[in-house]
Write an enzyme that holds these catalytic residues in place. Structure first.
Site, PDB file in Angstrom:
ATOM      1  N   TYR A  32       0.832  -1.196   0.000  1.00 39.20           N
ATOM      2  CA  TYR A  32       0.000   0.000   0.000  1.00 39.20           C
ATOM      3  C   TYR A  32       0.870   1.250   0.000  1.00 39.20           C
ATOM      4  O   TYR A  32       2.024   1.245   0.426  1.00 39.20           O
ATOM      5  CB  TYR A  32      -0.956  -0.012   1.186  1.00 39.20           C
ATOM      6  CG  TYR A  32      -0.595   0.891   2.344  1.00 39.20           C
ATOM      7  CD1 TYR A  32      -1.381   2.005   2.650  1.00 39.20           C
ATOM      8  CD2 TYR A  32       0.520   0.638   3.144  1.00 39.20           C
ATOM      9  CE1 TYR A  32      -1.062   2.832   3.721  1.00 39.20           C
ATOM     10  CE2 TYR A  32       0.838   1.457   4.221  1.00 39.20           C
ATOM     11  CZ  TYR A  32       0.052   2.559   4.489  1.00 39.20           C
ATOM     12  OH  TYR A  32       0.374   3.390   5.543  1.00 39.20           O
TER      13      TYR A  32
ATOM     14  N   PHE B  22       3.464  10.081   4.171  1.00 41.26           N
ATOM     15  CA  PHE B  22       3.949   9.328   3.015  1.00 41.26           C
ATOM     16  C   PHE B  22       4.618   8.080   3.547  1.00 41.26           C
ATOM     17  O   PHE B  22       5.599   8.157   4.293  1.00 41.26           O
ATOM     18  CB  PHE B  22       4.970  10.123   2.194  1.00 41.26           C
ATOM     19  CG  PHE B  22       5.624   9.296   1.102  1.00 41.26           C
ATOM     20  CD1 PHE B  22       5.240   9.442  -0.216  1.00 41.26           C
ATOM     21  CD2 PHE B  22       6.614   8.357   1.392  1.00 41.26           C
ATOM     22  CE1 PHE B  22       5.822   8.683  -1.224  1.00 41.26           C
ATOM     23  CE2 PHE B  22       7.209   7.585   0.401  1.00 41.26           C
ATOM     24  CZ  PHE B  22       6.808   7.749  -0.913  1.00 41.26           C
ATOM     25  N   GLU B  23       4.108   6.950   3.163  1.00 42.53           N
ATOM     26  CA  GLU B  23       4.818   5.698   3.373  1.00 42.53           C
ATOM     27  C   GLU B  23       4.308   4.687   2.369  1.00 42.53           C
ATOM     28  O   GLU B  23       3.150   4.719   1.957  1.00 42.53           O
ATOM     29  CB  GLU B  23       4.678   5.167   4.804  1.00 42.53           C
ATOM     30  CG  GLU B  23       3.298   4.739   5.218  1.00 42.53           C
ATOM     31  CD  GLU B  23       3.258   4.141   6.635  1.00 42.53           C
ATOM     32  OE1 GLU B  23       4.141   4.475   7.453  1.00 42.53           O
ATOM     33  OE2 GLU B  23       2.344   3.352   6.905  1.00 42.53           O
ATOM     34  N   ILE B  24       5.204   3.831   1.942  1.00 40.73           N
ATOM     35  CA  ILE B  24       4.856   2.688   1.095  1.00 40.73           C
ATOM     36  C   ILE B  24       5.323   1.458   1.860  1.00 40.73           C
ATOM     37  O   ILE B  24       6.455   1.423   2.334  1.00 40.73           O
ATOM     38  CB  ILE B  24       5.534   2.759  -0.284  1.00 40.73           C
ATOM     39  CG1 ILE B  24       5.263   4.117  -0.961  1.00 40.73           C
ATOM     40  CG2 ILE B  24       5.042   1.619  -1.175  1.00 40.73           C
ATOM     41  CD1 ILE B  24       5.978   4.292  -2.293  1.00 40.73           C
TER      42      ILE B  24
END
Length: 356
Positions: free
Chosen positions: A162, A247-249
């Site tokens: 995600y 913001f992170e993946i």
């Protein structure tokens, strides 16, 4: 001279095939970039109905800079039913599939072990002390949900990775490759763009609880990890560094792991999400430091990203090649050029994992 019937049939079949392929790629939101298949991933957005205008801008940013070429789907989550206006205004911003879900009430309410009178009293105290969002009840539900519950939503079960998206953010450089594919190929489980110091008055006892967890569950903590980045004294104190999680993946198997789930459940029982104002950013970051090796965490240094307050802006050839519009020398915004950006530079100082 008329075309032979067999040749005419071939042309018709070719035309039908081209039209069908176009429909497959565009109307049905399926895209295969080159020879590499997409990763099973999505953008995840926690939003309220009134956020639609700011989200249209965020979606325009990520679509123009990246997703118009990849068409990764979106998952929108809300603690209330989404309005028809919100759905119409966001769905129209992308060709990708869009999912809308309501958060289960048990994921946006007080657990049975929380003393709500005490929680209300602590919110009042923190407000009087000038703590950011100190009196906000909904902010605490949001932090708890983002810390350990968002990936449990039924709509998220179908995905392996995600990418978090929020209202009012900007992507200020082109992203000319697929970060999901990059992470999968390189076995990266968590990725970030901005690292910053936490407001310590929001988490006065968080590290005490973390140390209790480490003492209670030493078997879950690998012998090599990234703990040095958050603690220079082998776990005695917390230096406040964390990845800014707007913001992170992430590889969702990290959050679904026994280690992370046990960690979140332990912190949840400690009560700090409600008696203090523990945020999901330090929770995610400390977990990554405890459970992941340096090579499993990645700084997307080439992604230009702005969230109200701070930005990460690449420099040099990356700035030119990716058509960036941010100013890397703006010390009022660019986190790596400000004192608050020391955590980003210190990540690069983290020793590599020893190899046997």
């Amino acid at each position: 001279m008329p075309l032979p019937r067999s040749l005419l049939v071939r042309y018709l079949l070719l035309a039908v095939g081209v039209i069908g392929l176009y429909t497959l790629l565009h109307k049905n939101y399926i895209y295969v970039p080159g020879a590499e298949p997409r990763v099973n991933a999505c953008f995840t957005v926690l939003a309220r109905n009134h956020d639609w205008r700011a989200l249209r801008d965020s979606m325009r940013q990520i679509e123009d800079r990246f997703n118009s070429r990849y068409n990764y789907p979106y998952v929108f989550l809300n603690d209330k039913p989404f309005s028809a206006e919100f759905i119409n205004m966001t769905r129209s911003m992308t060709r990708a599939q869009v999912h809308y879900g309501q958060i289960p009430s048990e994921h946006w309410s007080y657990p049975e072990w929380i003393n709500q009178t005490k929680a209300a009293s602590r919110r009042k105290e923190m407000h009087e002390e000038g703590v950011m969002y100190g009196d906000s009840e909904s902010y605490r539900h949001m932090c708890r949900f983002e810390s350990g519950l968002f990936f449990q939503h039924p709509l998220m079960q179908q995905f392996d990775y995600y990418w978090r998206l929020e209202p009012g953010i900007k992507y200020e450089c082109d992203i000319n490759y697929d970060p999901f594919v990059y992470m999968k190929k390189n076995k990266i489980r968590y990725a970030w763009t901005i690292a910053i110091y936490e407001l310590m008055n929001t988490i006065p006892t968080l590290w005490t609880s973390v140390k209790k967890f480490m003492h209670t569950h030493p078997d879950l903590i690998p012998s090599t990890n990234s703990l040095w980045w958050v603690s220079r004294d082998n776990g005695t104190t917390y230096n406040g560094c964390h990845f800014w999680s707007n913001f992170e993946i992430a590889d969702l198997s990290f959050y679904r792991s026994k280690e992370y789930q046990t960690f979140f459940d332990f912190l949840d029982r400690e009560g700090g999400f409600f008696y203090e104002r523990w945020g999901d950013a330090p929770v995610h970051s400390i977990a990554a430091a405890l459970f992941l090796q340096k090579e499993e965490v990645h700084w997307f240094n080439d992604i230009g990203y702005y969230h109200p307050g701070w930005q990460h802006c690449p420099s040099g050839n990356a700035w030119l090649d990716n058509r960036c519009t941010c100013d890397p020398n703006d010390k009022s915004k660019t986190i790596t050029n400000a004192n608050w950006g020391k955590c980003s530079h210190e990540w690069e100082m983290l020793p590599d994992t020893p190899r046997a």
